[in-house]
Each structure stands twice: as structure tokens, then as C-alpha cells.
Design an enzyme around this catalytic site. Structure first.
Site, mmCIF file in Angstrom:
data_model
loop_
_atom_site.group_PDB
_atom_site.id
_atom_site.type_symbol
_atom_site.label_atom_id
_atom_site.label_comp_id
_atom_site.label_asym_id
_atom_site.label_seq_id
_atom_site.Cartn_x
_atom_site.Cartn_y
_atom_site.Cartn_z
ATOM 1 N N ASP A 118 0.868 -1.184 0.000
ATOM 2 C CA ASP A 118 0.000 0.000 0.000
ATOM 3 C C ASP A 118 0.898 1.225 0.000
ATOM 4 O OD1 ASP A 118 -2.207 -1.571 0.078
ATOM 5 O OD2 ASP A 118 -2.586 -1.334 2.215
ATOM 6 N N ASP A 165 -13.355 -7.249 -6.849
ATOM 7 C CA ASP A 165 -13.609 -7.470 -5.420
ATOM 8 C C ASP A 165 -14.977 -8.123 -5.287
ATOM 9 O OD1 ASP A 165 -11.253 -6.147 -4.929
ATOM 10 O OD2 ASP A 165 -12.197 -4.234 -4.425
#
Lengths: 211, 254
Positions: free
Chosen positions: B12, B131
Site C-alpha cells: 500500500d 472485489d
């Protein structure tokens, strides 16, 4: 010391090749991205990267460079083709509707999907082993069977087996690198193949074009 | 012979730094992206994924600078995702040095974006990220967007097929039910999607042990596994993961 020209015909990922070459060059060497025949005449080494389809690649070369002159220049100094820069050296590619290529190496460019097991994932994308079939300065300090990174949906099939520099297995063995005189060309991406890839680029820079 | 299975650590990135944390723990600085990426390369990572978690549009420019810096020092494939919304976002990331760009919500909003990009620059550049969450009533999986905040009516199986037909080069499949749980990947989901498409499927969400990584490829038929926390918190090194997989019959690059 080397002055390297990377051929840019408008559709390659020339920047990652340039970055990788910059990583291994010594202080006195230079690297230039170009599509001018003058630059190609003046440089010591030529790198020809590429992505996309063979037919488009040929159209772009034709548009940017005089093909007869281009073929003359690249027969005179160390030349490294990468990915499409390998395929476009062949006689003919069956990609799209079929396309004649530069015909510097005898042979064809064939579709992985048509030639190999239909359950295989295409593109052939990822790391695979490169088996060295011929001795060559490019392989200096690179173990036989080292891993390199591949991304391609077509592969080359040379007519003359003595042009095969390495093979790789993806359902069947295919030529993953070819060579002839001052020309070497690889299907894999040395610029994305970590330490071994950088070593191959370094070997190329140090190569005088003789075998 | 099938291809060597890939292990992809996912980082991230916010404001030019690697950060880590979960929704329960404050996000903390975890280092310089170049240094972290270099370390993963040395440990044998097959690729590196960067997820831009920057919230504001202005701050998003820093991801471009980050990718540029990493691409000058790390020479393995680099995937970048997070907030990619149009063709020019994709081009900007590719010219900064990304090899692949992950597209998620933007593909749901405008499926033609996948065709548009892959027609011009080839399918190898595009990772379609999906997702999903399993439905309680019929056991199918539904697609979610915007980091899992918005649900859609789209069925995951159909969507994966469509993305493949539209030219996506890979599917990055995240199980929201498993994400962050360390209970293992959703193997039924992986199996289903792997059977739906002819392009590689990357498993994401749920890795907690090395056995989970192996199961994703052996049982779930995934072509690659993406993991964040088990590598970031040095629970396992990438090398350990690869040695474990090799010992258990998985082809990996060592």
C-alpha cells in the site's frame, strides 16, 4: 564504452529498457532513444524492443525508417532484439491477417494458442527457464536454465536450427532466443528479469558483435 | 507443462511512502517504496504490486513519481492499481514505468475502458481487479466497487468472463469475505473463476500461512498469489514461501 541506440517506432515500452540499460552502463557510455537512421549509423550498439502486433510493427518501421537502409545498418553492429524485436526479424508472422516481416532470419512467427495445448493460458506470461542451446557472449555468467520473464502470445519457429540460441518449454519447446552473426534476439524481457536480465544486458553492451 | 506460479507482494502506498495497517490499527509508515521493492526483489518476488491508497486527487500525482523512482531501481514486473479511472491514468502509469495497471471500479462504470486500453496497447498491460463477496442466499459471488464500499448487481463469474472477452490480460480476484482474516483464500471462488477464463488468475484475500498459498494454486488453480501482511510483518519471507511451495510440488522460480 558503448553508445547505445534504442529504436523507438512508437509502440514499444522503450523506457523500461532504457532504465535497465542505464543501470548497467559505465560512466563513459550513453543511451539514446531514437528513430533516426543517422543515430543508428553513429551508435555502437542497437537495441530493438517492442510490443504489439507484428503487422503494426512493420507498418511503423516502414513509416519511420527506410527498411533497406535499416537492414543494412543493423547488419553492421551488435544488435539486440527484444520480444517483438525478435519476431519482426523473421520472414513472416501469422498474427492478425498475417504479415511479412524483415526476413533477416528464416522462419515464421506462430500463434501459441493454435500450436499448443488449448488449455494453456495465453499470453505466456511469467517466469520461465531459458535453456542455452549455443555458446554465446550474451550468456556470460548466466547459469544454463536461468529464469527470465516472458509476456507473449506468439513464438518464433526458425527454419535453420543453427540460429537457435536458447529454448524454453511451454507445453512444447520453442526458441526463446535466436542469433546470427552480429544479431541476437530474445523473446523474454531482460529489462524485467531481475539480476539475470541486467547481466544479459551488460553482456550485450560488452559484446563486439563477434561470436 | 504449466507455468511457474508467481508470488506477488502487494504494497500500500500513500504520499510516496509504503504504509501498513488494517482498519483496526492506525496506518503507520513502513518505508521507502524503492527500498522495500528492492528487498522483495532480492528475496525472490516474481512481481511487485503497488496499491495507491491516497484519497485525494492532488496527492495522486505522487504515485506517478513513486513508480518512476521504483522503475529505475527494480527490474521485475510492476503492477500499479488504486483509483485508476480512465485511459490517461493508465498511460501515465505505464509511461512512468508500470508494466501493468489494475483497473477495478472504472471497468464496472465503463466496461469499454478495458477494450479501449487493450486494443491500443495490448492485453498484457491490463489487470482487471475484481472485489467480490459471497451471497448468503444462493452462494454465488457479487462484485463490489470503490474499495468494497458499493455493491453491484453483477455476478462475479459472468463479470470475469466478460473482462476476459474484453481483453483483460489477467484477473486479480479479491475475496472480501477473506481479506484480512488470515483464514486462507476462498478456494471455491478461485476454482470457479479460474475455470471461467483463459487468462491467469491472481488470488488475493486471506493469506495467513504458507499452506494457504499452496492451496490457492493447487486446489484453487490460481496462477499467482498476492499477499500483503504475511510478508510485510515478516511472518514469512518470500523465499520461505517459495521453498515451502516447491517442497509441496508447486513449480516456482527459485
Amino acid at each position: 564504452m558503448a553508445d547505445i541506440a534504442i529504436i523507438d517506432y512508437g509502440m514499444g515500452n522503450v523506457h523500461s529498457v532504457c532504465k535497465a540499460l542505464n543501470k548497467v552502463l559505465d560512466k563513459n557510455s550513453t543511451v539514446k532513444i531514437t528513430n533516426s537512421l543517422n543515430d543508428l549509423s553513429d551508435c555502437s550498439h542497437i537495441v530493438f524492443p517492442g510490443q504489439g502486433a507484428a503487422s503494426e510493427c512493420m507498418i511503423n518501421i516502414d513509416k519511420n525508417l527506410d527498411i533497406v537502409e535499416f537492414k543494412k545498418i543493423i547488419s553492421q553492429k551488435p544488435f539486440l532484439g527484444i520480444c517483438m524485436g525478435l519476431q519482426v526479424l523473421m520472414t513472416h508472422s501469422e498474427e492478425n491477417e498475417g504479415s511479412n516481416c524483415l526476413n533477416i532470419l528464416d522462419g515464421k512467427v506462430l500463434s501459441i494458442k493454435r500450436k499448443m495445448n488449448s488449455n494453456l493460458k495465453v499470453p505466456h506470461m511469467g517466469w520461465n527457464k531459458v535453456k542455452q542451446e549455443s555458446k554465446h557472449p550474451l550468456w556470460g555468467n548466466i547459469p544454463n536454465g536461468a529464469f527470465f520473464y516472458f509476456v507473449h502470445s506468439y513464438f518464433v519457429k526458425p527454419l535453420d536450427k543453427s540460429n537457435v540460441l536458447s529454448t524454453t518449454n511451454y507445453d512444447l519447446d520453442f526458441a526463446s532466443a535466436l542469433y546470427k552473426d552480429n544479431i541476437a534476439a530474445v523473446q523474454f524481457h531482460p529489462e524485467k528479469s531481475s539480476k539475470m536480465g541486467l547481466r544479459l544486458l551488460e553482456n550485450f553492451i560488452n559484446w563486439n558483435g563477434e561470436i | 507443462m504449466s507455468l511457474y506460479k508467481r508470488i506477488i507482494p502487494c504494497l500500500d502506498v500513500a504520499n510516496g511512502r509504503v504504509v501498513k495497517g488494517t482498519k483496526f490499527i492506525n496506518i503507520v509508515d513502513a518505508g521507502d517504496p524503492v527500498e522495500v521493492a528492492k528487498r522483495y526483489d532480492q528475496e525472490g518476488a516474481d512481481e511487485i504490486a503497488f496499491l495507491d491508497i491516497t484519497a485525494t486527487h492532488e496527492a495522486r500525482k505522487t504515485i506517478i513519481e513513486t513508480v518512476e523512482k521504483v522503475a529505475c531501481e527494480v527490474f521485475i514486473p510492476l503492477t500499479v492499481g488504486g483509483g485508476v479511472s480512465n485511459y490517461s491514468d493508465v498511460l501515465n502509469l505505464l509511461s512512468a514505468g508500470a508494466d501493468k495497471v489494475a483497473i477495478n471500479s472504472a471497468a464496472v462504470a465503463n466496461p469499454n475502458l478495458i477494450n479501449q486500453v487493450t486494443d491500443k496497447i495490448g492485453r498484457q498491460c491490463i489487470v482487471a481487479a475484481i472485489d467480490v463477496k459471497q451471497n448468503k442466499n444462493n452462494s454465488n459471488w457479487t462484485v463490489y466497487t470503490h474499495g468494497g464500499r458499493n455493491s453491484t448487481e453483477i455476478d462475479a463469474f459472468q463479470w470475469a468472463k466478460e473482462l476476459c472477452d474484453r481483453g483483460a490480460g489477467e484477473i486479480l480476484l479479491t475475496s472480501m469475505d477473506r481479506d484480512g482474516t488470515k483464514k486462507g483464500f476462498d478456494l471455491d471462488l478461485l476454482n470457479l473463476i479460474s475455470s471461467a477464463v483463459s487468462i491467469p488468475v491472481i488470488a488475493s484475500g486471506g493469506a495467513g500461512t504458507l499452506e494457504h498459498l499452496r492451496d490457492a494454486v493447487v486446489v484453487g488453480k490460481a496462477d499467482a498469489v498476492l499477499a500483503a501482511s504475511i510478508f510485510h510483518y515478516s511472518i514469512y519471507s518470500i523465499q520461505e514461501a517459495k521453498e515451502y511451495m516447491r517442497k509441496h510440488g508447486v513449480l516456482v522460480r527459485i
